[in-house]
Design a protein around this motif. Structure first.
Motif, PDB file in Angstrom:
ATOM      1  N   UNK A 174      14.293  20.676 101.486  1.00 15.28           N
ATOM      2  CA  UNK A 174      15.499  21.308 102.020  1.00 15.28           C
ATOM      3  C   UNK A 174      16.330  21.847 100.860  1.00 15.28           C
ATOM      4  N   UNK A 175      16.952  23.003 101.046  1.00 16.80           N
ATOM      5  CA  UNK A 175      17.858  23.512 100.020  1.00 16.80           C
ATOM      6  C   UNK A 175      18.926  24.409 100.634  1.00 16.80           C
ATOM      7  N   UNK A 176      20.063  24.519  99.938  1.00 20.44           N
ATOM      8  CA  UNK A 176      21.160  25.355 100.412  1.00 20.44           C
ATOM      9  C   UNK A 176      20.702  26.801 100.502  1.00 20.44           C
ATOM     10  N   UNK A 177      21.165  27.484 101.552  1.00 15.41           N
ATOM     11  CA  UNK A 177      20.761  28.873 101.770  1.00 15.41           C
ATOM     12  C   UNK A 177      21.893  29.605 102.479  1.00 15.41           C
ATOM     13  N   UNK A 178      22.004  30.895 102.202  1.00 15.59           N
ATOM     14  CA  UNK A 178      23.015  31.743 102.824  1.00 15.59           C
ATOM     15  C   UNK A 178      22.301  32.779 103.683  1.00 15.59           C
ATOM     16  N   UNK A 179      22.744  32.926 104.917  1.00 15.79           N
ATOM     17  CA  UNK A 179      22.232  33.991 105.785  1.00 15.79           C
ATOM     18  C   UNK A 179      23.004  35.254 105.443  1.00 15.79           C
ATOM     19  N   UNK A 180      22.289  36.317 105.078  1.00 18.71           N
ATOM     20  CA  UNK A 180      22.937  37.557 104.665  1.00 18.71           C
ATOM     21  C   UNK A 180      22.565  38.696 105.603  1.00 18.71           C
ATOM     22  N   UNK A 181      23.443  39.699 105.635  1.00 19.78           N
ATOM     23  CA  UNK A 181      23.179  40.879 106.459  1.00 19.78           C
ATOM     24  C   UNK A 181      22.389  41.904 105.654  1.00 19.78           C
ATOM     25  N   UNK A 182      22.238  43.103 106.212  1.00 23.90           N
ATOM     26  CA  UNK A 182      21.420  44.134 105.569  1.00 23.90           C
ATOM     27  C   UNK A 182      21.997  44.638 104.258  1.00 23.90           C
ATOM     28  N   UNK A 183      23.268  44.366 104.001  1.00 23.40           N
ATOM     29  CA  UNK A 183      23.885  44.764 102.735  1.00 23.40           C
ATOM     30  C   UNK A 183      23.890  43.620 101.724  1.00 23.40           C
ATOM     31  N   UNK A 184      23.309  42.499 102.097  1.00 25.88           N
ATOM     32  CA  UNK A 184      23.263  41.345 101.215  1.00 25.88           C
ATOM     33  C   UNK A 184      24.515  40.495 101.264  1.00 25.88           C
ATOM     34  N   UNK A 185      25.384  40.759 102.221  1.00 29.53           N
ATOM     35  CA  UNK A 185      26.622  40.003 102.369  1.00 29.53           C
ATOM     36  C   UNK A 185      26.419  38.841 103.336  1.00 29.53           C
ATOM     37  N   UNK A 186      27.054  37.697 103.079  1.00 30.86           N
ATOM     38  CA  UNK A 186      26.941  36.573 104.010  1.00 30.86           C
ATOM     39  C   UNK A 186      27.390  36.973 105.416  1.00 30.86           C
ATOM     40  N   UNK A 187      26.687  36.492 106.425  1.00 38.35           N
ATOM     41  CA  UNK A 187      27.051  36.842 107.800  1.00 38.35           C
ATOM     42  C   UNK A 187      28.279  36.071 108.270  1.00 38.35           C
TER      43      UNK A 187
ATOM     44  N   UNK B 117      16.664  30.320 113.777  1.00 32.61           N
ATOM     45  CA  UNK B 117      15.592  31.026 113.085  1.00 32.61           C
ATOM     46  C   UNK B 117      16.201  32.366 112.717  1.00 32.61           C
ATOM     47  N   UNK B 118      16.197  32.665 111.430  1.00 29.49           N
ATOM     48  CA  UNK B 118      16.883  33.850 110.918  1.00 29.49           C
ATOM     49  C   UNK B 118      15.903  34.777 110.216  1.00 29.49           C
ATOM     50  N   UNK B 119      15.923  36.033 110.635  1.00 28.20           N
ATOM     51  CA  UNK B 119      15.063  37.072 110.067  1.00 28.20           C
ATOM     52  C   UNK B 119      15.891  37.883 109.064  1.00 28.20           C
ATOM     53  N   UNK B 120      15.580  37.728 107.782  1.00 26.37           N
ATOM     54  CA  UNK B 120      16.341  38.435 106.746  1.00 26.37           C
ATOM     55  C   UNK B 120      16.119  39.943 106.781  1.00 26.37           C
ATOM     56  N   UNK B 121      15.004  40.391 107.317  1.00 26.96           N
ATOM     57  CA  UNK B 121      14.704  41.831 107.345  1.00 26.96           C
ATOM     58  C   UNK B 121      14.895  42.425 108.736  1.00 26.96           C
TER      59      UNK B 121
END
Length: 178
Positions: A73-86, A113-117
């Motif tokens: 497990x590790x810390x993670x940030x969900x980002x939008x298409x511009x690379x900004x945190x959601x 479940x998060x799709x980065x692309x």
């Protein structure tokens, strides 16, 4: 979740999926579609749902869904298409679905479940599935009828890939999925 995982163990599902992998679909997948290691003593402070899961198994693979061992497990940030945190939620990546992530909100215990692309598919959001906690994700998605949603909305899929997926076929065979 507890009942379903216990049933898989009692029915020898790990050995059966390994047998099927070797006999039927090793040419399409690198490993069996089910991995269910023994439980462990929990070393971290986790939301209740994660703790319950770790008391059943230290990680797992259910088809394309992998829940990592606690040490992974590790810390993670969900980002939008511009690379900004959601948003400003503290999350931990606890698993994977191919190149997508299984993310845990460390405060609430919610799991997604998060799709980065997601923007490559013209979707409005990268959130493919969101559940109240890890037990719900395991029970309804990894071991249930929502499994076909792991690659996005069924209506957006080019073909019904889940019909040929060995894991989903097995879930339907044993009555855990429709």
């Amino acid at each position: 979740m507890n009942t379903k995982i216990s049933r898989l163990r009692a029915e020898g599902a790990v050995a059966e999926m390994d047998r099927r992998w070797q006999a039927e679909y090793a040419d399409r997948y690198n490993a069996s579609r089910l991995w269910l290691p023994d439980p462990v003593e929990i070393s971290g402070d986790h939301p209740e749902g994660v703790a319950v899961f770790l008391k059943l198994a230290n990680g797992a693979r259910f088809g394309d869904i992998t829940i990592r061992r606690e040490s992974g497990f590790y810390d993670q940030i969900a980002v939008d298409f511009e690379g900004e945190p959601i948003d400003d939620v503290d999350r931990m990546q606890i698993g994977d679905v191919g190149e997508d992530a299984v993310l845990l909100d460390t405060a609430s215990g919610r799991v997604m479940i998060y799709c980065y692309s997601y923007f490559d598919y013209d979707w409005d959001t990268g959130i493919l599935i969101e559940c109240e906690d890890l037990p719900e994700l395991i029970a309804t998605v990894a071991l249930g009828s929502r499994y076909p949603e792991i690659r996005g909305p069924k209506s957006e899929q080019a073909s019904p890939w889940w019909e040929e997926d060995p894991w989903y076929r097995y879930l339907r065979e044993i009555g855990m999925a429709d």
